[in-house]
Design a protein around this motif. Sequence first.
Motif, PDB file in Angstrom:
ATOM      1  N   LEU A   1      34.422 -39.065  50.357  1.00 37.77           N
ATOM      2  CA  LEU A   1      35.531 -38.858  49.426  1.00 37.77           C
ATOM      3  C   LEU A   1      35.015 -38.761  47.995  1.00 37.77           C
ATOM      4  CD1 LEU A   1      38.649 -38.675  49.217  1.00 37.77           C
ATOM      5  CD2 LEU A   1      38.639 -41.149  48.725  1.00 37.77           C
ATOM      6  N   TYR A   2      34.058 -39.600  47.654  1.00 37.92           N
ATOM      7  CA  TYR A   2      33.488 -39.574  46.307  1.00 37.92           C
ATOM      8  C   TYR A   2      32.781 -38.239  46.055  1.00 37.92           C
ATOM      9  CZ  TYR A   2      30.474 -40.715  42.347  1.00 37.92           C
ATOM     10  OH  TYR A   2      29.835 -40.701  41.131  1.00 37.92           O
ATOM     11  N   LYS A   3      32.005 -37.767  47.013  1.00 37.94           N
ATOM     12  CA  LYS A   3      31.327 -36.467  46.856  1.00 37.94           C
ATOM     13  C   LYS A   3      32.351 -35.351  46.635  1.00 37.94           C
ATOM     14  CE  LYS A   3      27.244 -37.456  49.741  1.00 37.94           C
ATOM     15  NZ  LYS A   3      26.594 -37.131  51.041  1.00 37.94           N
ATOM     16  N   TYR A   4      33.409 -35.389  47.426  1.00 29.63           N
ATOM     17  CA  TYR A   4      34.458 -34.376  47.325  1.00 29.63           C
ATOM     18  C   TYR A   4      35.134 -34.420  45.956  1.00 29.63           C
ATOM     19  CZ  TYR A   4      39.050 -32.227  48.171  1.00 29.63           C
ATOM     20  OH  TYR A   4      40.185 -31.466  48.071  1.00 29.63           O
ATOM     21  N   ALA A   5      35.521 -35.631  45.531  1.00 32.07           N
ATOM     22  CA  ALA A   5      36.226 -35.775  44.253  1.00 32.07           C
ATOM     23  C   ALA A   5      35.321 -35.416  43.079  1.00 32.07           C
ATOM     24  CB  ALA A   5      36.742 -37.207  44.107  1.00 32.07           C
ATOM     25  N   ARG A   6      34.073 -35.805  43.156  1.00 31.15           N
ATOM     26  CA  ARG A   6      33.152 -35.500  42.049  1.00 31.15           C
ATOM     27  C   ARG A   6      32.918 -33.993  41.942  1.00 31.15           C
ATOM     28  NH1 ARG A   6      28.351 -38.915  39.383  1.00 31.15           N
ATOM     29  NH2 ARG A   6      27.610 -37.285  37.979  1.00 31.15           N
ATOM     30  N   LYS A   7      32.791 -33.329  43.090  1.00 25.26           N
ATOM     31  CA  LYS A   7      32.622 -31.868  43.077  1.00 25.26           C
ATOM     32  C   LYS A   7      33.841 -31.207  42.446  1.00 25.26           C
ATOM     33  CE  LYS A   7      31.499 -27.993  46.151  1.00 25.26           C
ATOM     34  NZ  LYS A   7      32.666 -27.134  45.908  1.00 25.26           N
ATOM     35  N   GLN A   8      35.039 -31.651  42.837  1.00 25.83           N
ATOM     36  CA  GLN A   8      36.274 -31.113  42.254  1.00 25.83           C
ATOM     37  C   GLN A   8      36.310 -31.356  40.746  1.00 25.83           C
ATOM     38  OE1 GLN A   8      39.367 -29.952  44.072  1.00 25.83           O
ATOM     39  NE2 GLN A   8      37.902 -29.540  45.685  1.00 25.83           N
ATOM     40  N   PHE A   9      35.907 -32.558  40.350  1.00 33.20           N
ATOM     41  CA  PHE A   9      35.922 -32.915  38.936  1.00 33.20           C
ATOM     42  C   PHE A   9      34.948 -32.049  38.139  1.00 33.20           C
ATOM     43  CE2 PHE A   9      34.589 -35.350  35.236  1.00 33.20           C
ATOM     44  CZ  PHE A   9      35.780 -35.872  34.762  1.00 33.20           C
TER      45      PHE A   9
ATOM     46  N   GLU B   1      33.777 -29.121  38.877  1.00 35.30           N
ATOM     47  CA  GLU B   1      34.268 -27.746  38.838  1.00 35.30           C
ATOM     48  C   GLU B   1      35.370 -27.592  37.787  1.00 35.30           C
ATOM     49  OE1 GLU B   1      35.454 -26.910  42.834  1.00 35.30           O
ATOM     50  OE2 GLU B   1      33.393 -26.488  43.511  1.00 35.30           O
ATOM     51  N   LYS B   2      36.189 -28.620  37.633  1.00 40.95           N
ATOM     52  CA  LYS B   2      37.240 -28.593  36.616  1.00 40.95           C
ATOM     53  C   LYS B   2      36.628 -28.540  35.215  1.00 40.95           C
ATOM     54  CE  LYS B   2      40.918 -30.902  37.586  1.00 40.95           C
ATOM     55  NZ  LYS B   2      41.968 -31.954  37.791  1.00 40.95           N
ATOM     56  N   ILE B   3      35.565 -29.306  35.008  1.00 40.54           N
ATOM     57  CA  ILE B   3      34.870 -29.291  33.717  1.00 40.54           C
ATOM     58  C   ILE B   3      34.245 -27.917  33.465  1.00 40.54           C
ATOM     59  CG2 ILE B   3      32.915 -30.240  32.418  1.00 40.54           C
ATOM     60  CD1 ILE B   3      35.232 -32.165  32.516  1.00 40.54           C
ATOM     61  N   GLN B   4      33.609 -27.372  34.486  1.00 43.65           N
ATOM     62  CA  GLN B   4      32.947 -26.069  34.346  1.00 43.65           C
ATOM     63  C   GLN B   4      33.932 -24.947  34.059  1.00 43.65           C
ATOM     64  OE1 GLN B   4      30.789 -25.718  38.033  1.00 43.65           O
ATOM     65  NE2 GLN B   4      29.395 -27.405  37.538  1.00 43.65           N
ATOM     66  N   ALA B   5      35.179 -25.126  34.469  1.00 45.16           N
ATOM     67  CA  ALA B   5      36.194 -24.092  34.270  1.00 45.16           C
ATOM     68  C   ALA B   5      36.816 -24.124  32.877  1.00 45.16           C
ATOM     69  CB  ALA B   5      37.291 -24.237  35.326  1.00 45.16           C
ATOM     70  N   LEU B   6      36.477 -25.136  32.086  1.00 39.64           N
ATOM     71  CA  LEU B   6      37.038 -25.222  30.738  1.00 39.64           C
ATOM     72  C   LEU B   6      36.489 -24.104  29.862  1.00 39.64           C
ATOM     73  CD1 LEU B   6      36.731 -29.090  30.102  1.00 39.64           C
ATOM     74  CD2 LEU B   6      38.784 -27.817  30.771  1.00 39.64           C
ATOM     75  N   ASP B   7      37.319 -23.605  28.969  1.00 35.95           N
ATOM     76  CA  ASP B   7      36.840 -22.555  28.064  1.00 35.95           C
ATOM     77  C   ASP B   7      35.932 -23.160  26.992  1.00 35.95           C
ATOM     78  OD1 ASP B   7      38.465 -23.574  25.889  1.00 35.95           O
ATOM     79  OD2 ASP B   7      40.184 -22.563  26.800  1.00 35.95           O
ATOM     80  N   ALA B   8      35.268 -22.289  26.247  1.00 36.68           N
ATOM     81  CA  ALA B   8      34.267 -22.729  25.277  1.00 36.68           C
ATOM     82  C   ALA B   8      34.864 -23.645  24.216  1.00 36.68           C
ATOM     83  CB  ALA B   8      33.609 -21.518  24.620  1.00 36.68           C
ATOM     84  N   LYS B   9      36.053 -23.316  23.755  1.00 35.92           N
ATOM     85  CA  LYS B   9      36.699 -24.132  22.712  1.00 35.92           C
ATOM     86  C   LYS B   9      36.984 -25.545  23.226  1.00 35.92           C
ATOM     87  CE  LYS B   9      40.720 -24.130  19.586  1.00 35.92           C
ATOM     88  NZ  LYS B   9      41.334 -25.381  20.063  1.00 35.92           N
ATOM     89  N   THR B  10      37.499 -25.642  24.444  1.00 32.78           N
ATOM     90  CA  THR B  10      37.820 -26.949  25.004  1.00 32.78           C
ATOM     91  C   THR B  10      36.559 -27.759  25.274  1.00 32.78           C
ATOM     92  OG1 THR B  10      39.791 -25.972  26.038  1.00 32.78           O
ATOM     93  CG2 THR B  10      39.110 -28.146  26.810  1.00 32.78           C
ATOM     94  N   LEU B  11      35.485 -27.083  25.687  1.00 37.67           N
ATOM     95  CA  LEU B  11      34.221 -27.773  25.896  1.00 37.67           C
ATOM     96  C   LEU B  11      33.694 -28.360  24.587  1.00 37.67           C
ATOM     97  CD1 LEU B  11      32.395 -25.398  28.406  1.00 37.67           C
ATOM     98  CD2 LEU B  11      33.118 -27.755  28.840  1.00 37.67           C
ATOM     99  N   GLN B  12      33.858 -27.605  23.507  1.00 41.08           N
ATOM    100  CA  GLN B  12      33.451 -28.113  22.191  1.00 41.08           C
ATOM    101  C   GLN B  12      34.283 -29.332  21.808  1.00 41.08           C
ATOM    102  OE1 GLN B  12      33.822 -24.751  19.553  1.00 41.08           O
ATOM    103  NE2 GLN B  12      31.770 -23.980  20.025  1.00 41.08           N
ATOM    104  N   GLU B  13      35.565 -29.259  22.094  1.00 43.55           N
ATOM    105  CA  GLU B  13      36.448 -30.389  21.804  1.00 43.55           C
ATOM    106  C   GLU B  13      36.046 -31.610  22.635  1.00 43.55           C
ATOM    107  OE1 GLU B  13      40.285 -28.837  22.656  1.00 43.55           O
ATOM    108  OE2 GLU B  13      40.452 -27.730  20.766  1.00 43.55           O
ATOM    109  N   MET B  14      35.661 -31.379  23.885  1.00 42.10           N
ATOM    110  CA  MET B  14      35.235 -32.484  24.735  1.00 42.10           C
ATOM    111  C   MET B  14      33.948 -33.117  24.208  1.00 42.10           C
ATOM    112  SD  MET B  14      34.499 -32.590  28.854  1.00 42.10           S
ATOM    113  CE  MET B  14      32.948 -31.684  28.703  1.00 42.10           C
ATOM    114  N   ASP B  15      33.001 -32.297  23.765  1.00 41.52           N
ATOM    115  CA  ASP B  15      31.757 -32.821  23.199  1.00 41.52           C
ATOM    116  C   ASP B  15      32.037 -33.650  21.940  1.00 41.52           C
ATOM    117  OD1 ASP B  15      30.179 -31.740  25.167  1.00 41.52           O
ATOM    118  OD2 ASP B  15      29.705 -29.914  24.043  1.00 41.52           O
TER     119      ASP B  15
END
Length: 266
Positions: free
Chosen positions: A233-241, A243-257
């Motif tokens: 379950l942890y492997k599954y949830a972490r992979k989903q998580f 992938e969600k981060i990787q799908a963020l656009d450049a602006k949102t990634l900058q905001e996250m950093d």
Amino acid sequence: MGKKNKIGQKNKTGQKNNTSKSNKINEFLLFMHIPKTAGQSLRGVIKKQYNLEETYRCPFMEEEVVKLSDEFRNSLKFIYGHFLFGTHEYFPKPFTYITMLRDPVERFISAYYHILLVPTNRWHEKVKGMSLEEFIDSDDFNLQAEPNVQTRFFCGKEPLSLETAKKNMAEHFSVVGITELFAESLFLMKERFGWEEIQYRTKNAGKNRPKKEKVPQNVRDKIAAKNHLDIELYKYARKQFEEKIQALDAKTLQEMDAFKKSLSKM
């Protein structure tokens, strides 16, 4: 029980109500706090987003929840606690869940040392004479050391099943955070719910225990074998998580950093 206090008036616990505070959250939010997953730190952040009388620490005991008046249940916007999936059925309104998952071996080791090192823990007297391996072999410590406890939380009253856990996660959870990626998890929740005033302190962290890598490999293997569903379950949830981060656009990634850097300065 559902009676509101005046703005700024202290409640019975001595805390002030923030009834002048506004928030952007419209959904009824359930924080399913799985033990030893950084839940206390997250809870501190979330409680700042709500007025005090809109929140409720929901007990694990079903009979206590049943006793709540309809008026009080309808007044709530956020509940938290060590309850299983399915608790939303006692609060008939549009809802969503959030939670945190942690590496199951790390979580199990953390649970052992927490009980061992905290004299006020209800199992301390029993565990203080146990080795970690003896603790692994015992099934007496529900919620903290129960095999596959993270999967159990997601299954609720249903039979223990990885597929049931995944189904409930996909259909009813807005964000399933990862303890090892706490800052990123907090950022996704902040974005999802419009949270503000994001400040927190790490709470209930086991500072005086060995890291997972210091625990003998055969002991770690034994923990993993006992928690095989949680591992998956942890492997599954972490992979989903991730992938969600990787799908963020450049602006949102900058905001996250920028958000992560701001947290590191606190």
